[in-house]
Design a protein around this motif. Structure first.
Motif, short mmCIF file in Angstrom:
data_model
loop_
_atom_site.label_atom_id
_atom_site.label_comp_id
_atom_site.label_asym_id
_atom_site.label_seq_id
_atom_site.Cartn_x
_atom_site.Cartn_y
_atom_site.Cartn_z
N HIS A 113 12.98 -8.22 107.15
CA HIS A 113 11.76 -7.46 108.04
C HIS A 113 10.54 -7.89 107.85
O HIS A 113 9.48 -7.90 108.60
N LYS A 114 10.17 -8.33 106.25
CA LYS A 114 9.02 -8.62 105.96
C LYS A 114 7.75 -7.94 106.16
O LYS A 114 6.53 -8.15 106.76
N SER A 115 8.13 -6.37 106.24
CA SER A 115 6.95 -5.30 106.75
C SER A 115 7.12 -4.52 105.86
O SER A 115 8.13 -3.71 105.43
N ALA A 116 5.74 -3.93 105.24
CA ALA A 116 5.74 -2.90 104.52
C ALA A 116 5.66 -1.55 105.27
O ALA A 116 6.27 -0.44 104.49
N ALA A 117 5.70 -1.47 106.38
CA ALA A 117 5.68 -0.31 106.91
C ALA A 117 7.20 -0.05 107.09
O ALA A 117 7.61 1.39 107.20
N ILE A 118 8.08 -1.09 107.49
CA ILE A 118 9.37 -0.79 107.68
C ILE A 118 9.97 -0.37 106.23
O ILE A 118 11.02 0.66 105.90
N GLY A 119 9.44 -1.09 105.25
CA GLY A 119 10.03 -0.87 103.78
C GLY A 119 9.86 0.66 103.34
O GLY A 119 10.54 1.23 102.76
N ARG A 120 8.48 1.22 103.91
CA ARG A 120 8.00 2.66 103.53
C ARG A 120 9.08 3.75 104.07
O ARG A 120 9.47 4.56 103.75
N MET A 121 9.49 3.18 105.49
CA MET A 121 10.61 3.92 106.35
C MET A 121 11.86 3.91 105.44
O MET A 121 12.59 4.99 105.52
N GLN A 122 12.16 2.81 104.92
CA GLN A 122 13.49 2.66 104.22
C GLN A 122 13.38 3.57 102.95
O GLN A 122 14.54 4.25 102.72
N ILE A 123 12.31 3.68 102.35
CA ILE A 123 12.22 4.30 101.12
C ILE A 123 12.36 5.83 101.43
O ILE A 123 12.80 6.64 100.73
N GLN A 124 11.72 6.18 102.34
CA GLN A 124 11.60 7.69 102.93
C GLN A 124 13.10 8.05 103.07
O GLN A 124 13.38 9.27 103.10
N ALA A 125 13.58 6.94 103.72
CA ALA A 125 15.30 7.52 104.25
C ALA A 125 16.39 7.46 103.03
O ALA A 125 17.34 7.74 103.31
N GLY A 126 15.75 7.22 101.79
CA GLY A 126 16.50 7.16 100.79
C GLY A 126 16.65 6.15 99.80
O GLY A 126 17.33 6.35 98.58
N ALA A 127 15.97 4.98 99.99
CA ALA A 127 16.23 3.82 99.23
C ALA A 127 15.58 4.03 97.95
O ALA A 127 14.33 4.85 97.87
N CYS A 128 16.00 3.42 96.91
CA CYS A 128 15.41 3.47 95.71
C CYS A 128 14.10 2.58 95.41
O CYS A 128 13.42 2.74 94.50
N GLY A 129 14.16 1.70 96.20
CA GLY A 129 12.89 0.56 96.20
C GLY A 129 13.41 -0.72 97.08
O GLY A 129 14.14 -0.55 98.03
N LEU A 130 12.87 -1.71 97.07
CA LEU A 130 13.17 -2.80 97.83
C LEU A 130 13.47 -4.07 97.08
O LEU A 130 13.00 -4.36 95.97
N CYS A 131 13.98 -5.04 97.81
CA CYS A 131 13.99 -6.48 97.27
C CYS A 131 13.21 -7.13 98.04
O CYS A 131 13.02 -6.96 99.20
N ALA A 132 12.68 -8.15 97.40
CA ALA A 132 11.93 -9.42 98.14
C ALA A 132 12.66 -10.78 97.63
O ALA A 132 12.94 -11.04 96.51
#
Length: 397
Positions: A84-103
């Motif tokens: 998705h290349k989106s920090a906004a979606i990334g923040r939503m994923q973290i709020q949903a329970g993700a420990c962090g993100l991959c790039a």
């Protein structure tokens, strides 16, 4: 939400690298105008220009939550943001329970961190002096936790040298292991353990964290049994032999990460992984939708639904039976096959096929005895064949 190329908070920041002058001031003004014309979440699709990238909110939110169902305790979910290349979606994923993100790339990690996603694993090698200096600069970001993959002695030694010059201690490093894809990665077992030992010897500048063991091509094997067989015959033995060598060398392996949208239940089933990194689950393109899936860790229907579409307009209708839309190769990726045509009620139109008509055009042709009823000006939705490179063509959703 903004995609990576437009994730800055203002157009002036986006163009900050440009020289100032009348021509650039005019360009800034045009960008501000274009920004003001961007569709807002919840706005009617009829108000959107085309081609545009659109996300169906309820489907997106379903996928956002579905990835966490039935995941055993002790297994972290680290979604891959290359989808998705989106920090906004990334923040939503973290709020949903993700420990962090991959790039996948250093530049993606920079955007994510700048957008408030502070725990990012770069699932690739960062090589070259200029790139390593950028990595060091990123690692200096207050509150950020950055990890990166290596698969060569040369990369490890250069990385240590740059981190030392920047005064950065404890950069987290994962040894990438070739578990059957034959792309990047050191061979499993002793070669991987020896590289891990070299990383550990670069303390305090580098810190060995664990293993990156991902089999990308396995994600697209259609039958679940085929994907499971690859994990059992190639991936798991490679990881286990490496863990055995690490243990024998007295090296602690805190993280074993891998597993994409197509295979993560099988990585979890091995009992070897501490973390999974699915990406495309959030959008579900045509290629992933062709997989026969299991619902998380249990047999059943596919847990994820298509949520990403390209909105396009019929610009021409032929008397010979086809229609032309304004979405060509600049609007939708074709590397994994053509998009699937949907109507505006999100219903698949499988009696209509999309054929590439060039950079700016797509041709909709009927299959069999179907007769198209499109008129000039009609809106059509295209489910991308591959979400990652399609998203890469746009500045925002």
């Amino acid at each position: 939400s903004s995609a990576a190329a437009a994730s800055s908070s203002s157009s002036s920041r986006f163009f900050a690298h440009r020289s100032k002058g009348p021509a650039f001031a005019a360009a800034d003004a045009r960008m501000e105008l274009l920004t003001s014309l961007k569709p807002r979440p919840g706005s009617p699709l009829a108000d959107s220009h085309t081609p545009s990238l659109v996300v169906v909110r309820d489907r997106f939110e379903h996928n956002l939550e579905a990835i966490h169902r039935d995941i055993p305790a002790g297994i972290a979910v680290r979604p891959h943001a290359k989808a998705h290349k989106s920090a906004a979606i990334g923040r939503m994923q973290i709020q949903a329970g993700a420990c962090g993100l991959c790039a996948a790339k250093l530049s993606e990690a920079e955007v994510l961190v700048r957008g408030g996603c502070l725990d990012v694993c770069i699932t690739n090698e960062v090589v070259g002096l200029a790139n390593l200096k950028r990595l060091a600069s990123l690692a200096q970001t207050e509150g950020a936790t950055i990890s990166v993959c290596v698969d060569s002695k040369e990369n490890v030694l250069m990385m240590k040298k740059v981190m030392q010059e920047f005064g950065i201690k404890g950069l987290k490093v994962l040894v990438e292991v070739n578990v059957g894809q034959n792309r990047c990665g050191v061979e499993p077992g002793r070669p991987a353990a020896e590289l891990a030992k070299l990383v550990e010897e670069q303390s305090p500048w580098l810190s060995f964290q664990g293993l990156h063991a991902y089999h990308g091509s396995n994600q697209h094997v259609r039958e679940p049994s085929g994907r499971e067989k690859t994990i059992e015959s190639l991936v798991a033995p490679g990881v286990q032999s490496t863990l055995d060598e690490l243990s024998g060398a007295g090296l602690k392996c805190a993280v074993v990460t891998g597993g994409g949208t197509g295979s993560y239940p099988f990585e979890i089933k091995t009992g070897l992984y501490t973390e999974i990194q699915p990406g495309s689950y959030i959008f579900m393109d045509v290629d992933y939708s062709k997989n026969l899936q299991r619902s998380d860790l249990k047999p059943g229907p596919a847990p994820f639904v298509p949520s990403l579409f390209v909105l396009t307009t019929v610009v021409s209708v032929s008397s010979q039976g086809w229609a032309v839309v304004d979405a060509g190769t600049k609007a939708v990726s074709l590397d994994s096959g053509p998009p699937r045509v949907h109507d505006m009620d999100l219903q698949p139109q499988d009696s209509v096929e999309y054929i590439c008509g060039g950079d700016e055009h797509g041709i909709l042709k009927p299959l069999g005895d179907t007769k198209l009823s499109y008129q000039v000006g009609d809106l059509v939705l295209l489910q991308p064949g591959h979400c990652d490179p399609t998203v890469n063509l746009y500045d925002y959703f």
